[in-house]
Design a protein around this motif. Sequence first.
Motif, PDB file in Angstrom:
ATOM      1  N   UNK A 174       0.818  -1.222   0.000  1.00 23.54           N
ATOM      2  CA  UNK A 174       0.000   0.000   0.000  1.00 23.54           C
ATOM      3  C   UNK A 174       0.850   1.269   0.000  1.00 23.54           C
ATOM      4  N   UNK A 175       2.047   1.236   0.639  1.00 26.92           N
ATOM      5  CA  UNK A 175       2.825   2.484   0.695  1.00 26.92           C
ATOM      6  C   UNK A 175       4.326   2.256   0.700  1.00 26.92           C
ATOM      7  N   UNK A 176       4.792   1.089   0.322  1.00 29.64           N
ATOM      8  CA  UNK A 176       6.225   0.821   0.399  1.00 29.64           C
ATOM      9  C   UNK A 176       6.839   0.500  -0.950  1.00 29.64           C
ATOM     10  N   UNK A 177       7.739  -0.477  -0.942  1.00 27.64           N
ATOM     11  CA  UNK A 177       8.537  -0.790  -2.136  1.00 27.64           C
ATOM     12  C   UNK A 177       7.707  -1.388  -3.265  1.00 27.64           C
ATOM     13  N   UNK A 178       6.495  -1.845  -2.952  1.00 18.87           N
ATOM     14  CA  UNK A 178       5.673  -2.477  -3.985  1.00 18.87           C
ATOM     15  C   UNK A 178       4.409  -1.681  -4.265  1.00 18.87           C
ATOM     16  N   UNK A 179       4.428  -0.394  -3.920  1.00 18.28           N
ATOM     17  CA  UNK A 179       3.248   0.442  -4.189  1.00 18.28           C
ATOM     18  C   UNK A 179       2.967   0.422  -5.684  1.00 18.28           C
ATOM     19  N   UNK A 180       1.711   0.203  -6.045  1.00 20.67           N
ATOM     20  CA  UNK A 180       1.334   0.191  -7.450  1.00 20.67           C
ATOM     21  C   UNK A 180       1.469  -1.163  -8.129  1.00 20.67           C
ATOM     22  N   UNK A 181       2.010  -2.159  -7.406  1.00 20.91           N
ATOM     23  CA  UNK A 181       2.138  -3.506  -7.981  1.00 20.91           C
ATOM     24  C   UNK A 181       0.974  -4.365  -7.508  1.00 20.91           C
ATOM     25  N   UNK A 182       0.430  -5.168  -8.392  1.00 19.82           N
ATOM     26  CA  UNK A 182      -0.681  -6.033  -8.003  1.00 19.82           C
ATOM     27  C   UNK A 182      -0.232  -7.413  -7.558  1.00 19.82           C
ATOM     28  N   UNK A 183       0.993  -7.774  -7.862  1.00 19.26           N
ATOM     29  CA  UNK A 183       1.480  -9.121  -7.547  1.00 19.26           C
ATOM     30  C   UNK A 183       2.818  -8.996  -6.834  1.00 19.26           C
ATOM     31  N   UNK A 184       2.814  -9.338  -5.549  1.00 18.14           N
ATOM     32  CA  UNK A 184       3.947  -9.047  -4.676  1.00 18.14           C
ATOM     33  C   UNK A 184       4.218 -10.243  -3.765  1.00 18.14           C
ATOM     34  N   UNK A 201      13.680  -6.273  -4.249  1.00 19.39           N
ATOM     35  CA  UNK A 201      13.775  -5.066  -3.447  1.00 19.39           C
ATOM     36  C   UNK A 201      13.962  -5.395  -1.959  1.00 19.39           C
ATOM     37  N   UNK A 202      14.465  -4.409  -1.213  1.00 18.95           N
ATOM     38  CA  UNK A 202      14.393  -4.485   0.248  1.00 18.95           C
ATOM     39  C   UNK A 202      13.200  -3.633   0.690  1.00 18.95           C
ATOM     40  N   UNK A 203      12.715  -3.808   1.916  1.00 19.71           N
ATOM     41  CA  UNK A 203      11.490  -3.102   2.321  1.00 19.71           C
ATOM     42  C   UNK A 203      11.642  -1.577   2.248  1.00 19.71           C
ATOM     43  N   UNK A 204      10.687  -0.930   1.610  1.00 22.33           N
ATOM     44  CA  UNK A 204      10.700   0.525   1.529  1.00 22.33           C
ATOM     45  C   UNK A 204      10.540   1.167   2.897  1.00 22.33           C
ATOM     46  N   UNK A 205       9.897   0.473   3.804  1.00 23.75           N
ATOM     47  CA  UNK A 205       9.694   1.002   5.152  1.00 23.75           C
ATOM     48  C   UNK A 205      10.745   0.454   6.112  1.00 23.75           C
ATOM     49  N   UNK A 206      11.751  -0.201   5.569  1.00 22.40           N
ATOM     50  CA  UNK A 206      12.855  -0.706   6.387  1.00 22.40           C
ATOM     51  C   UNK A 206      12.372  -1.640   7.478  1.00 22.40           C
ATOM     52  N   UNK A 207      12.973  -1.495   8.661  1.00 21.02           N
ATOM     53  CA  UNK A 207      12.606  -2.383   9.765  1.00 21.02           C
ATOM     54  C   UNK A 207      11.247  -2.037  10.355  1.00 21.02           C
TER      55      UNK A 207
END
Lengths: 392, 392
Positions: B203-213, B364-370
């Motif tokens: 919803x708000x991290x490294x996969x924002x805008x992706x439907x398959x994660x 990717x690594x997490x956009x929101x980190x830890x």
Amino acid sequence: MRAGPSPEEVRRHNLGSLLRYVHLHGATSRAELTSLLGLNRSTIGALTAELTTAGLVSEAAPRETGRAGRPSLVVRPQSARVYAYALSVEVDRLRAARVGLGGRILDHRETARPPGTLVTDVLPALAGLVGEMRADVPGDARYVGTGVAVAGRFRRADGTVRLAPAVDWATEPVAAALAAELGGPGRLTVGNHADVSALVEHSRGAAAGCDNVIYLHGDAGIGAGVIAGGGRVTGYGGRGGDVGHMVVNPYGRECSCGSRGCWETEIGEQALLRRAGREGETGGAAVLAVVRAAMHGDSRAQFAVRQVGDWIGFGVGNLANIFNPETVIFGGTLRDVYLVAAAQIRSRLNEVALPACREHIRLRTPGLGNDAALIGAAELAFEHLLDDPLLG
Amino acid sequence: MRAGPSPEEVRRHNLGSLLRYVHLHGATSRAELTSLLGLNRSTIGALTAELTTAGLVSEAAPRETGRAGRPSLVVRPQSARVYAYALSVEVDRLRAARVGLGGRILDHRETARPPGTLVTDVLPALAGLVGEMRADVPGDARYVGTGVAVAGRFRRADGTVRLAPAVDWATEPVAAALAAELGGPGRLTVGNHADVSALVEHSRGAAAGCDNVIYLHGDAGIGAGVIAGGGRVTGYGGRGGDVGHMVVNPYGRECSCGSRGCWETEIGEQALLRRAGREGETGGAAVLAVVRAAMHGDSRAQFAVRQVGDWIGFGVGNLANIFNPETVIFGGTLRDVYLVAAAQIRSRLNEVALPACREHIRLRTPGLGNDAALIGAAELAFEHLLDDPLLG
């Protein structure tokens, strides 16, 4: 994200819900529909009247119920008058059917597919099958469209197996040519064989009522249609569910895809035939011959079936841990193998899958038998009508 | 299947859509909201007025835009005044945060988790962390609920790893006790660590805008949260996504689950430490030490990282064929391993996955980190509010 639907949108939605219900479940009384759809009696009456006028359903008094009082009218889909063509492009044959609303096969033809023909080369033959059936279509019947189920692989004349260009097929000019052959303005919708089988087994077959379903299809390769949480798992660009290329044996054989030890190399047709000492044979009939031999005590065939069954159970166990489905369905040649290897499959599945992912799993063969792909292809064509019954 | 929504339902839906948008994307002008939500200007004005009165958003003139004309008011979530508690029960530590609407961490505490403690034993410590934070909460701030992310596994004092009773935890009396500790009527929602991380990265991290994660999380074990077609893959009874027990090596080691050669036995913490000659060590710090040693040229550590990276790529390749995701995210200890083994992972992935399933994949690594799990846990609590902003 938009504002709420208009009364007109609500009405169309309700028409679609009602028609979809009788399409999937057959004859249903107005009283049942009232309760099932959460609408009041007069609304149901108005909706059925509209659908009747449009020639999509018929209403009649039920047979003697034995109860007092006026019986509720029964609503039926107009299976004989509203139809789609369903085409199934399989590895070694082509099938075509005329399918009535409600999923009833009204007519059916098939022919062998010459080895090595490209998917695009089979269009004239498919159009020919449709042409034969068209001669018998009643004058007042309504054509709604055509659905095509394409097997994910095909075998070339030299025996190699290649991915079929199924996904891009709908955009090819040949598809337009076929659409013209099929008689005009109806839509042509193309789907993968395993996907459409999964959808229809989920909506009206062996997995009805299950939200998590894996349909495994065996032919020259292994394909799957996966339903998770009630919806199809499609992946990016519609290319998901390629479970045949899940690597199960890192030390296994080279696969046609270039990788090594894919599930397909352990459970596919060639794996079974090789283990049964029948290398060089191909096709569903050859698989069936091994299965029959195993049933009649041929020890080499029994060995082959046990080995393949073990790897089937292994892969299904992996998929169980990943998807946790309620139902796994074995279709195509995997159906035949399952019938003699069920115990082996279940036993290995139980070793690989976590308890929470295996205890409830039901292993099944297709409820619609060999017609799953054909009826599934017809569903692709009916989908437009069910979305908006008064559109066309 | 029911009749259309009432005007009141439409209004609530629109309030939720607007609040959800600014919650996820931060300050947004009325003009943008008008266009994004497909509503007209006066409706947006009425909705923001209601949400402002409810104390959920604030409106202000934007900074100097340099354009002529009256600027559109900017709508912001009331991050400082509306908050949830987020708790993260990890293998070796407990974390707690106070998270404001909009996903802003307002306060944060953590403490070590004594080895071998049951999930249910950590509740007093969690309540203690929350108690510390509560002292600083402004009097007019509004508490909306608590979300808890529980790691799927925990390690016992004897070093064995067991499944945490995460799924049934919400129904335990201890959860009720914790809810009471947390201050009253707000809801308590419990989720799996990898699942909530996947949701929030989607919803708000490294996969924002992706439907398959696919979000892969490493700690004592390997877990995953999977998003397919925009929705979470939960499986029957919420127990799907156990990719750590996908068997990748049929000739591999015994796994704690009773099977053999599970992915976890090849890429888990213990697999890395064993290959690095550090058997007996455990925990995220030990993993990080191997990763650092590899970066500094320690050949044994480099060997371990290469081996584990190879098996990570192998399993991700399998998952790519099955799900065809756009984005795969490496979290927890897998994040550290990914940073030194990215080339190895990608190389093996390319061998195993079909071209159509790998060419577009972003690792990717997490956009929101830890903080992914903590902010994800808070999302569980905010979900009720976003569904119906004027409810409580």
